[in-house]
Design a protein around this motif. Structure first.
Motif, PDB file in Angstrom:
ATOM      1  N   ALA A 186      34.860 -17.246  -5.561  1.00  0.00           N
ATOM      2  CA  ALA A 186      34.741 -18.468  -6.448  1.00  0.00           C
ATOM      3  C   ALA A 186      35.736 -19.696  -6.352  1.00  0.00           C
ATOM      4  CB  ALA A 186      34.257 -18.085  -7.767  1.00  0.00           C
ATOM      5  N   THR A 187      36.965 -18.843  -6.593  1.00  0.00           N
ATOM      6  CA  THR A 187      38.029 -19.948  -6.420  1.00  0.00           C
ATOM      7  C   THR A 187      37.915 -20.597  -5.042  1.00  0.00           C
ATOM      8  OG1 THR A 187      39.375 -18.334  -7.835  1.00  0.00           O
ATOM      9  CG2 THR A 187      40.632 -19.963  -6.592  1.00  0.00           C
ATOM     10  N   PHE A 188      38.018 -20.000  -3.988  1.00  0.00           N
ATOM     11  CA  PHE A 188      37.771 -20.517  -2.453  1.00  0.00           C
ATOM     12  C   PHE A 188      36.957 -21.396  -2.320  1.00  0.00           C
ATOM     13  CE2 PHE A 188      40.249 -16.697  -1.314  1.00  0.00           C
ATOM     14  CZ  PHE A 188      41.394 -17.276  -0.873  1.00  0.00           C
ATOM     15  N   PHE A 189      35.618 -21.193  -2.995  1.00  0.00           N
ATOM     16  CA  PHE A 189      34.642 -22.104  -3.073  1.00  0.00           C
ATOM     17  C   PHE A 189      34.803 -23.521  -3.786  1.00  0.00           C
ATOM     18  CE2 PHE A 189      31.873 -18.882  -1.308  1.00  0.00           C
ATOM     19  CZ  PHE A 189      30.937 -19.607  -0.227  1.00  0.00           C
ATOM     20  N   ARG A 190      35.663 -23.287  -4.675  1.00  0.00           N
ATOM     21  CA  ARG A 190      35.925 -24.469  -5.447  1.00  0.00           C
ATOM     22  C   ARG A 190      36.717 -25.302  -4.967  1.00  0.00           C
ATOM     23  NH1 ARG A 190      38.599 -22.082 -10.746  1.00  0.00           N
ATOM     24  NH2 ARG A 190      36.626 -21.291 -10.856  1.00  0.00           N
ATOM     25  N   GLY A 191      37.442 -25.013  -3.887  1.00  0.00           N
ATOM     26  CA  GLY A 191      38.190 -26.030  -3.125  1.00  0.00           C
ATOM     27  C   GLY A 191      37.541 -26.419  -1.737  1.00  0.00           C
ATOM     28  N   VAL A 192      36.377 -26.097  -1.715  1.00  0.00           N
ATOM     29  CA  VAL A 192      35.597 -26.993  -0.486  1.00  0.00           C
ATOM     30  C   VAL A 192      34.956 -28.209  -1.034  1.00  0.00           C
ATOM     31  CG1 VAL A 192      33.441 -26.264   0.940  1.00  0.00           C
ATOM     32  CG2 VAL A 192      34.921 -24.531   0.371  1.00  0.00           C
ATOM     33  N   PRO A 193      34.832 -29.158  -0.335  1.00  0.00           N
ATOM     34  CA  PRO A 193      34.357 -30.228  -0.912  1.00  0.00           C
ATOM     35  C   PRO A 193      32.678 -30.401  -0.962  1.00  0.00           C
ATOM     36  CG  PRO A 193      35.888 -30.989   1.011  1.00  0.00           C
ATOM     37  CD  PRO A 193      35.643 -29.528   0.889  1.00  0.00           C
ATOM     38  N   ARG A 194      32.451 -30.776  -2.074  1.00  0.00           N
ATOM     39  CA  ARG A 194      31.080 -30.644  -2.372  1.00  0.00           C
ATOM     40  C   ARG A 194      30.153 -31.465  -1.510  1.00  0.00           C
ATOM     41  NH1 ARG A 194      29.853 -28.393  -7.200  1.00  0.00           N
ATOM     42  NH2 ARG A 194      31.584 -26.915  -7.837  1.00  0.00           N
ATOM     43  N   GLU A 195      30.949 -32.773  -1.065  1.00  0.00           N
ATOM     44  CA  GLU A 195      30.035 -33.726  -0.059  1.00  0.00           C
ATOM     45  C   GLU A 195      29.575 -32.989   1.051  1.00  0.00           C
ATOM     46  OE1 GLU A 195      33.117 -33.991  -1.368  1.00  0.00           O
ATOM     47  OE2 GLU A 195      33.005 -35.863  -2.706  1.00  0.00           O
ATOM     48  N   ILE A 196      30.105 -31.760   1.550  1.00  0.00           N
ATOM     49  CA  ILE A 196      29.808 -31.134   2.688  1.00  0.00           C
ATOM     50  C   ILE A 196      28.220 -30.643   2.443  1.00  0.00           C
ATOM     51  CG2 ILE A 196      30.042 -29.322   4.271  1.00  0.00           C
ATOM     52  CD1 ILE A 196      33.093 -29.616   3.735  1.00  0.00           C
ATOM     53  N   PHE A 197      28.030 -30.030   1.395  1.00  0.00           N
ATOM     54  CA  PHE A 197      26.862 -29.425   1.061  1.00  0.00           C
ATOM     55  C   PHE A 197      25.863 -30.452   0.657  1.00  0.00           C
ATOM     56  CE2 PHE A 197      29.840 -26.389  -0.208  1.00  0.00           C
ATOM     57  CZ  PHE A 197      29.361 -25.114   0.662  1.00  0.00           C
ATOM     58  N   GLU A 198      26.408 -31.577  -0.072  1.00  0.00           N
ATOM     59  CA  GLU A 198      25.466 -32.559  -0.360  1.00  0.00           C
ATOM     60  C   GLU A 198      24.780 -33.160   0.995  1.00  0.00           C
ATOM     61  OE1 GLU A 198      27.518 -35.408  -2.522  1.00  0.00           O
ATOM     62  OE2 GLU A 198      27.785 -34.021  -4.260  1.00  0.00           O
ATOM     63  N   ALA A 199      25.668 -33.151   1.999  1.00  0.00           N
ATOM     64  CA  ALA A 199      25.142 -33.905   3.117  1.00  0.00           C
ATOM     65  C   ALA A 199      24.107 -32.833   3.891  1.00  0.00           C
ATOM     66  CB  ALA A 199      26.300 -33.889   4.217  1.00  0.00           C
ATOM     67  N   ALA A 200      24.433 -31.410   3.738  1.00  0.00           N
ATOM     68  CA  ALA A 200      23.484 -30.521   4.367  1.00  0.00           C
ATOM     69  C   ALA A 200      22.232 -30.639   3.740  1.00  0.00           C
ATOM     70  CB  ALA A 200      24.050 -29.210   4.067  1.00  0.00           C
ATOM     71  N   THR A 201      22.248 -30.929   2.212  1.00  0.00           N
ATOM     72  CA  THR A 201      20.874 -31.003   1.509  1.00  0.00           C
ATOM     73  C   THR A 201      20.220 -32.077   1.962  1.00  0.00           C
ATOM     74  OG1 THR A 201      21.916 -30.005  -0.216  1.00  0.00           O
ATOM     75  CG2 THR A 201      19.865 -31.174  -0.605  1.00  0.00           C
ATOM     76  N   LEU A 202      21.022 -33.257   2.500  1.00  0.00           N
ATOM     77  CA  LEU A 202      20.105 -34.482   2.757  1.00  0.00           C
ATOM     78  C   LEU A 202      19.531 -34.425   4.153  1.00  0.00           C
ATOM     79  CD1 LEU A 202      22.705 -37.386   1.655  1.00  0.00           C
ATOM     80  CD2 LEU A 202      20.533 -36.589   0.536  1.00  0.00           C
ATOM     81  N   ASP A 203      20.228 -33.409   4.927  1.00  0.00           N
ATOM     82  CA  ASP A 203      19.664 -33.209   6.310  1.00  0.00           C
ATOM     83  C   ASP A 203      18.532 -32.114   6.211  1.00  0.00           C
ATOM     84  OD1 ASP A 203      21.304 -34.793   7.373  1.00  0.00           O
ATOM     85  OD2 ASP A 203      23.008 -33.092   7.853  1.00  0.00           O
ATOM     86  N   GLY A 204      18.126 -31.458   4.838  1.00  0.00           N
ATOM     87  CA  GLY A 204      16.969 -30.864   4.678  1.00  0.00           C
ATOM     88  C   GLY A 204      17.341 -29.250   4.722  1.00  0.00           C
ATOM     89  N   ALA A 205      18.565 -28.739   4.868  1.00  0.00           N
ATOM     90  CA  ALA A 205      18.808 -27.427   4.747  1.00  0.00           C
ATOM     91  C   ALA A 205      18.514 -26.832   3.501  1.00  0.00           C
ATOM     92  CB  ALA A 205      20.327 -27.281   5.069  1.00  0.00           C
ATOM     93  N   SER A 206      18.023 -25.736   3.658  1.00  0.00           N
ATOM     94  CA  SER A 206      17.782 -25.056   2.379  1.00  0.00           C
ATOM     95  C   SER A 206      18.869 -24.412   1.856  1.00  0.00           C
ATOM     96  CB  SER A 206      16.654 -23.913   2.483  1.00  0.00           C
ATOM     97  OG  SER A 206      17.155 -22.957   3.595  1.00  0.00           O
ATOM     98  N   THR A 207      18.795 -23.541   0.489  1.00  0.00           N
ATOM     99  CA  THR A 207      20.010 -22.941   0.111  1.00  0.00           C
ATOM    100  C   THR A 207      20.515 -21.868   0.807  1.00  0.00           C
ATOM    101  OG1 THR A 207      19.242 -23.521  -2.408  1.00  0.00           O
ATOM    102  CG2 THR A 207      20.899 -22.038  -2.069  1.00  0.00           C
ATOM    103  N   ILE A 208      19.694 -21.085   1.447  1.00  0.00           N
ATOM    104  CA  ILE A 208      20.196 -19.895   2.386  1.00  0.00           C
ATOM    105  C   ILE A 208      20.648 -20.455   3.410  1.00  0.00           C
ATOM    106  CG2 ILE A 208      19.093 -17.883   3.450  1.00  0.00           C
ATOM    107  CD1 ILE A 208      17.050 -17.598   1.614  1.00  0.00           C
ATOM    108  N   ARG A 209      20.183 -21.359   4.254  1.00  0.00           N
ATOM    109  CA  ARG A 209      20.673 -22.204   5.285  1.00  0.00           C
ATOM    110  C   ARG A 209      21.947 -22.646   5.045  1.00  0.00           C
ATOM    111  NH1 ARG A 209      18.751 -24.475   9.974  1.00  0.00           N
ATOM    112  NH2 ARG A 209      20.548 -24.864  11.509  1.00  0.00           N
ATOM    113  N   GLN A 210      22.149 -23.180   4.014  1.00  0.00           N
ATOM    114  CA  GLN A 210      23.643 -23.828   3.617  1.00  0.00           C
ATOM    115  C   GLN A 210      24.736 -22.499   3.551  1.00  0.00           C
ATOM    116  OE1 GLN A 210      23.709 -26.521   0.268  1.00  0.00           O
ATOM    117  NE2 GLN A 210      21.612 -27.355   0.853  1.00  0.00           N
ATOM    118  N   PHE A 211      23.976 -21.476   2.791  1.00  0.00           N
ATOM    119  CA  PHE A 211      25.082 -20.442   2.570  1.00  0.00           C
ATOM    120  C   PHE A 211      25.456 -19.829   3.959  1.00  0.00           C
ATOM    121  CE2 PHE A 211      25.392 -15.886   2.300  1.00  0.00           C
ATOM    122  CZ  PHE A 211      26.711 -15.605   1.456  1.00  0.00           C
TER     123      PHE A 211
END
Length: 305
Positions: A186-211
């Motif tokens: 959880a500490t390591f994921f806290r340092g990952v920019p949220r914009e990366i996952f937001e861009a993946a969501t806009l591209d249509g990636a599901s939660t499992i695909r993002q993981f």
């Protein structure tokens, strides 16, 4: 319109940066006492680590008579006396103990990392109600001493007829390793920019695909770090393995090292030290290999431009 040019000799020139070697020499001259103290502490630490290893290697090459009747750091009479290693592997049943450790450690490590990384992703990247309370409950698991849960767990395993197998070790190692793994991931994921996952969501990636396609590659170096910590904790465990393994065929390597005894219960020090040598240097080689990968990965960063 007139254009003026600055003479070449009047143009400002940039001085080259001082070499790192000169800056280090200046620091050494300014603080010689600190440098001496650093070298002394480093030397002392190396001696504390190397002296037991030297004693261990020398003892593994000695006979029982040499170990009992000669000084601890005396040199062995025969530098090519590898009979202790043969006795450790063949007569000491070290191969069976190592196999049991591998069977108990790697499934536990795999499930600990998989569930811990998934929980860290869910707690830090996904937005849902009550995730703060769930994270606190995982942190509470770190504060519970492992010795307190051994007797209740043994009773549960006995009632479920799981004793007599390595399954209790796998379940216990996974449960004990999860709280720290979840907290660190959880500490390591806290340092990952949220914009990366937001861009993946806009591209249509599901939660499992993002993981699997976004989250795991970004924290793969952190996974190596956590896996390294958990591996050495599980591999070097003695108390849990002694509690849940009752027969010689199920003992792990740490428990098996306690049973290197000869006739009339006499401890065979040579084969015992040889078995410890094999265990220490094998795990040490794994540590050196993975440690280099972890250090290089952590300094690289998670986002590359």
């Amino acid at each position: 319109m007139t254009v003026t040019s600055t003479p070449a000799h009047a143009r400002p020139t940039t001085r080259p940066a001082q070499p790192a070697r000169r800056s280090r020499l200046r620091r050494l001259r300014r603080n010689p006492l600190g440098t001496v103290a650093t070298w002394a502490a480093t030397t002392l630490l190396l001696l504390v680590i190397l002296i037991p290893l030297v004693w261990l290697v020398l003892g593994s090459l000695k006979t029982q008579n040499e170990i009992l009747n000669k000084p601890a750091f005396s040199l062995p009479d025969d530098w090519f006396n590898f009979q202790n290693y043969v006795d450790a592997v063949v007569d000491g049943n070290l191969g069976t103990y190592a196999r049991n450790s591998i069977v108990a450690v790697f499934p536990s490590l795999f499930m600990t990392i998989l569930f811990g990384v998934a929980a860290g992703f869910a707690l830090e990247i996904l937005v849902w109600k009550g995730r703060g309370a769930v994270l606190v409950s995982f942190l509470a698991g770190i504060m519970v001493p492992g010795q307190m849960i051994l007797l209740p767990l043994f009773t549960i395993y006995f009632n479920l007829h799981l004793t007599g197998t390595l399954l209790p070790l796998v379940i216990t190692y996974t449960a004990i390793g999860l709280p720290l793994t979840v907290f660190m991931m959880a500490t390591f994921f806290r340092g990952v920019p949220r914009e990366i996952f937001e861009a993946a969501t806009l591209d249509g990636a599901s939660t499992i695909r993002q993981f699997f396609s976004v989250g795991l590659p970004l924290v793969r170096n952190a996974i190596f770090t956590v896996a390294l910590v958990q591996f050495f904790f599980i591999w070097n465990d003695l108390l849990i393995a002694m509690t849940f393994t009752s027969s010689d065929d199920l003992r792990t390597i740490q428990v098996g090292l306690l049973n290197f005894q000869g006739q009339f219960g006499q401890v065979e020090y040579g084969p015992t030290l040889a078995a410890v040598c094999l265990n220490v240097f094998a795990t040490g080689a794994i540590y050196l290999f993975l440690n280099q990968r972890v250090m290089k990965g952590l300094t690289a960063g998670s986002v590359k431009g």
